[in-house]
Design a protein around this motif. Structure first.
Motif, mmCIF file in Angstrom:
data_model
loop_
_atom_site.group_PDB
_atom_site.id
_atom_site.type_symbol
_atom_site.label_atom_id
_atom_site.label_comp_id
_atom_site.label_asym_id
_atom_site.label_seq_id
_atom_site.Cartn_x
_atom_site.Cartn_y
_atom_site.Cartn_z
ATOM 1 N N GLN A 1 -9.275 -56.412 50.484
ATOM 2 C CA GLN A 1 -7.895 -55.989 50.758
ATOM 3 C C GLN A 1 -7.513 -56.293 52.197
ATOM 4 N N ASN A 2 -8.447 -56.121 53.101
ATOM 5 C CA ASN A 2 -8.147 -56.385 54.505
ATOM 6 C C ASN A 2 -7.915 -57.873 54.765
ATOM 7 N N ASP B 1 -0.117 -47.792 52.341
ATOM 8 C CA ASP B 1 -0.978 -48.527 51.405
ATOM 9 C C ASP B 1 -0.151 -49.448 50.520
ATOM 10 N N GLU B 2 0.955 -48.893 50.039
ATOM 11 C CA GLU B 2 1.790 -49.644 49.100
ATOM 12 C C GLU B 2 2.336 -50.928 49.739
ATOM 13 N N GLY C 1 -3.715 -53.318 55.878
ATOM 14 C CA GLY C 1 -5.146 -53.214 55.626
ATOM 15 C C GLY C 1 -5.672 -51.813 55.932
ATOM 16 N N ARG D 1 0.994 -61.515 62.781
ATOM 17 C CA ARG D 1 0.542 -61.999 61.473
ATOM 18 C C ARG D 1 0.107 -60.827 60.608
ATOM 19 N N SER D 2 0.883 -60.536 59.590
ATOM 20 C CA SER D 2 0.514 -59.492 58.643
ATOM 21 C C SER D 2 1.325 -59.719 57.389
ATOM 22 N N LYS D 3 0.705 -59.413 56.259
ATOM 23 C CA LYS D 3 1.406 -59.562 54.998
ATOM 24 C C LYS D 3 2.648 -58.671 54.984
ATOM 25 N N ALA E 1 -4.499 -58.615 53.652
ATOM 26 C CA ALA E 1 -3.444 -58.050 54.489
ATOM 27 C C ALA E 1 -2.992 -59.011 55.583
ATOM 28 N N ARG E 2 -3.777 -60.071 55.808
ATOM 29 C CA ARG E 2 -3.345 -61.088 56.775
ATOM 30 C C ARG E 2 -3.507 -62.465 56.151
ATOM 31 N N PRO E 3 -2.511 -62.870 55.332
ATOM 32 C CA PRO E 3 -2.649 -64.136 54.608
ATOM 33 C C PRO E 3 -2.635 -65.359 55.535
ATOM 34 N N VAL E 4 -1.852 -65.299 56.612
ATOM 35 C CA VAL E 4 -1.852 -66.415 57.568
ATOM 36 C C VAL E 4 -2.611 -65.953 58.800
ATOM 37 N N ARG E 5 -3.626 -66.703 59.162
ATOM 38 C CA ARG E 5 -4.455 -66.269 60.285
ATOM 39 C C ARG E 5 -3.883 -66.770 61.609
ATOM 40 N N TYR E 6 -4.373 -66.211 62.690
ATOM 41 C CA TYR E 6 -3.942 -66.656 64.013
ATOM 42 C C TYR E 6 -4.648 -67.953 64.384
ATOM 43 N N LYS E 7 -3.976 -68.704 65.252
ATOM 44 C CA LYS E 7 -4.588 -69.925 65.774
ATOM 45 C C LYS E 7 -5.591 -69.549 66.860
ATOM 46 N N MET F 1 0.509 -56.700 45.319
ATOM 47 C CA MET F 1 -0.309 -55.525 45.037
ATOM 48 C C MET F 1 -0.580 -54.753 46.320
ATOM 49 N N GLY F 2 -0.456 -53.471 46.246
ATOM 50 C CA GLY F 2 -0.676 -52.642 47.421
ATOM 51 C C GLY F 2 -2.149 -52.381 47.644
ATOM 52 N N ASN G 1 -7.854 -56.225 60.525
ATOM 53 C CA ASN G 1 -7.521 -55.875 59.147
ATOM 54 C C ASN G 1 -6.021 -55.734 58.931
ATOM 55 N N GLN H 1 -12.841 -54.742 52.237
ATOM 56 C CA GLN H 1 -12.840 -56.003 52.978
ATOM 57 C C GLN H 1 -11.900 -57.020 52.332
ATOM 58 N N GLY I 1 0.970 -52.856 51.771
ATOM 59 C CA GLY I 1 -0.007 -53.938 51.917
ATOM 60 C C GLY I 1 -0.652 -54.053 53.283
ATOM 61 N N GLU J 1 -7.619 -66.537 68.025
ATOM 62 C CA GLU J 1 -7.901 -65.241 67.404
ATOM 63 C C GLU J 1 -8.698 -64.304 68.288
ATOM 64 N N GLU K 1 2.331 -67.002 69.107
ATOM 65 C CA GLU K 1 2.394 -66.868 67.648
ATOM 66 C C GLU K 1 3.152 -65.599 67.292
ATOM 67 N N TYR L 1 2.377 -62.821 69.954
ATOM 68 C CA TYR L 1 0.918 -62.856 70.045
ATOM 69 C C TYR L 1 0.576 -64.000 70.989
#
Ligand code: SF4
Ligand code: FES
Lengths: 221, 257
Positions: free
Chosen positions: A84-85, B207-208, B212, B103-105, A88-94, A1-2, B171, A82, B210, A96, B100, B69
């Motif tokens: 959605q944000n 936006d489409e 943030g 990291r972004s979808k 937008a980053r499903p895998v986080r940084y170690k 989903m966008g 984000n 928030q 994905g 950060e 690393e 990163y």
């Protein structure tokens, strides 16, 4: 989903959120103005005149709904953005976030959530009482905000909670003020530094103004 | 110099990755970060292990292919440089360095430290063409452009599309990149004809894909190797708002308000 929940683009959502936020910012000044009347040592007479005006003036009554809408929109869009944000980053940084950035901007959802909790408490203490949803404390009329405020601030725990909350409000406002202008595209080499300064002063003075009232109630009265 | 490296290893886009700790020895302090990785990969290959995959091309800070990163910052601990221009003297001998991928979808990992940044190409594509006259070379001063506009446009055009802005942003927002691309054309008369369509289409694509939403933290600007300013983001917001408000009822561009 966008990033197009509700079919609105990310920028439109942010612009609406910024406008609602600026509206809330202007409302806070009015609210503070009336609250400061609590400080005049006349048994609440001046304050009640202010309350009287705010509860009976037809224009203010309309604004009451606009205000509720403003809160709802600001909070709703804030939460949607928030989520959605985060997505937008499903895998986080170690390791950060060592990038230099404005500190409070990192915690807007957190300070926002704290303010929201306070808002709920605040509504239960005052607004819902006025509407008759919550019954007022023993022997106090449902529009006698002066008595309600005095009773609440007499409770040390509440007074301290209130002051701490104002600090978080300041954190939220500090980023919010100039951020709203940036989102609206109102950015200029000459005026942006000025906006930032005004924002900083606002975010210190307004919470301080609110917090001064329990402080006076505790230490002076 | 010797270092301990904690590197993200991932066999392919589907595989589950993990951090692996290595030692690398005998690094010159004047070598670049990528040269350090070259030496390290040599040492790995000699031991019969798979080398670490990472993106690179020009190695002189102009192509935007390198990423990484490093210890919590895109392009590592130096300001306004790409990873290929980062020197090992910015680290202390014996340091542990955590490396690393972005990291972004919208930037899925392809392998190890290499990510797929096609999303940026798609945004550029969505921006479309600009109308120019073909034929002879136009006179240099035929189109009058104020110096200040030309400079701002040039500053925005310095964006190399590396994606550090997305990587740095809490984000994972691509606003700085898109704003740079929208700005460098919007500031020039040559870009005006399609300006309204362009900004709407590029934002819709962003936006489409994905990315943030921008919350004006300023991390992108702090980490951008080309020091693209977030003033461009304000400009894009302005352009976008103007384009949407002024657009006709019948839609010419994909994407909502
Ligand atoms: S704006 Fe800066 S950080 Fe972002 S892609 Fe362009 S050069 Fe890289
Ligand atoms: S490899 Fe081209 S910018 Fe680093």
């Amino acid at each position: 989903m966008g990033n197009k929940l509700f079919f609105y683009s990310s920028i439109t959502k942010k612009i609406v959120m910024a406008l609602a936020g600026l509206f809330l910012i202007s409302f806070l000044v009015v609210h503070l103005g009336i609250n400061l009347l609590l400080l005049s040592d006349d048994g609440g007479a001046a304050f009640m005149v202010g309350v009287e005006f705010m509860t009976t003036n037809p224009l203010v009554k309309i604004m009451e709904y606009v205000l509720l809408g403003g809160f709802a929109i600001h909070i709703l869009i804030g939460v949607i953005i928030q989520i959605q944000n985060w997505m937008a980053r499903p895998v986080r940084y170690k390791v950060e976030g060592y990038s230099h950035l404005s500190f409070f901007s990192k915690y807007m959802i957190h300070t926002g959530a704290i303010i929201f909790i306070f808002l709920c408490i605040h509504f239960t203490n005052f607004y819902f009482v006025k509407l008759g949803i919550v019954s007022p404390p023993e022997g106090v009329g449902k529009e006698d905000f002066y008595q309600m405020a005095t009773l609440l601030f007499a409770d040390r725990f509440y007074a301290i909670l209130y002051i701490v909350l104002m600090i978080f409000l300041g954190f939220h406002l500090h980023h919010a003020f100039q951020s709203a202008f940036q989102t609206l595209g109102l950015n200029h080499t000459k005026y942006t530094p000025f906006i930032k300064t005004v924002g900083t002063i606002y975010s210190i003075l307004v919470p301080l103004g609110f917090a001064s009232i329990p402080l006076v109630f505790i230490f002076i009265r | 110099m010797d270092f301990t490296l904690k590197i993200w290893r991932q066999k392919n886009a589907k595989a589950k990755g993990k951090f692996v700790t290595y030692k690398v020895t005998g690094i010159s302090e004047s070598s670049s970060f990528l040269e350090m990785l070259d030496v390290f990969n040599d040492q790995l290959v000699t031991k019969g292990e798979d080398p670490v995959v990472f993106d690179h091309d020009c190695r002189e800070g102009i192509c935007g292919t390198c990423s990484l990163y490093i210890n919590g910052r895109p392009h590592g601990p130096d300001d306004a440089v790409t990873t290929c221009q980062l020197h090992m003297r910015k680290f202390k001998d014996g340091d542990t360095i955590v490396i690393e991928p972005w990291r972004s979808k919208a930037f899925p990992v392809i392998r190890d430290l290499m990510v797929d940044r096609q999303a940026f190409d798609k945004i550029i594509q969505a921006g479309g063409f600009i109308s120019v006259n073909t034929g002879g070379i136009p006179d240099a001063n035929a189109i009058l452009i104020p110096k200040a506009d030309a400079d701002s446009s040039m500053d925005a055009a310095a964006c190399i599309g590396c994606g550090a802005c997305v990587a740095a942003c809490k984000n994972a927002s691509a606003m700085l990149f898109v704003a740079a691309k929208v700005s460098h054309l919007a500031l020039l008369p040559q870009g005006k004809a399609e300006a309204s369509r362009r900004v709407q289409a590029m934002v819709a694509k962003m936006d489409e894909l994905g990315f943030g939403s921008c919350t004006n933290t300023g991390a992108c600007e702090a980490e951008c190797p080309k020091q693209i300013s977030i003033d461009n983001i304000a400009r894009m917001n302005r352009e976008f708002l103007g384009a949407k408000m002024g657009s006709q009822k019948k839609k010419v561009v994909a994407g909502g308000f």
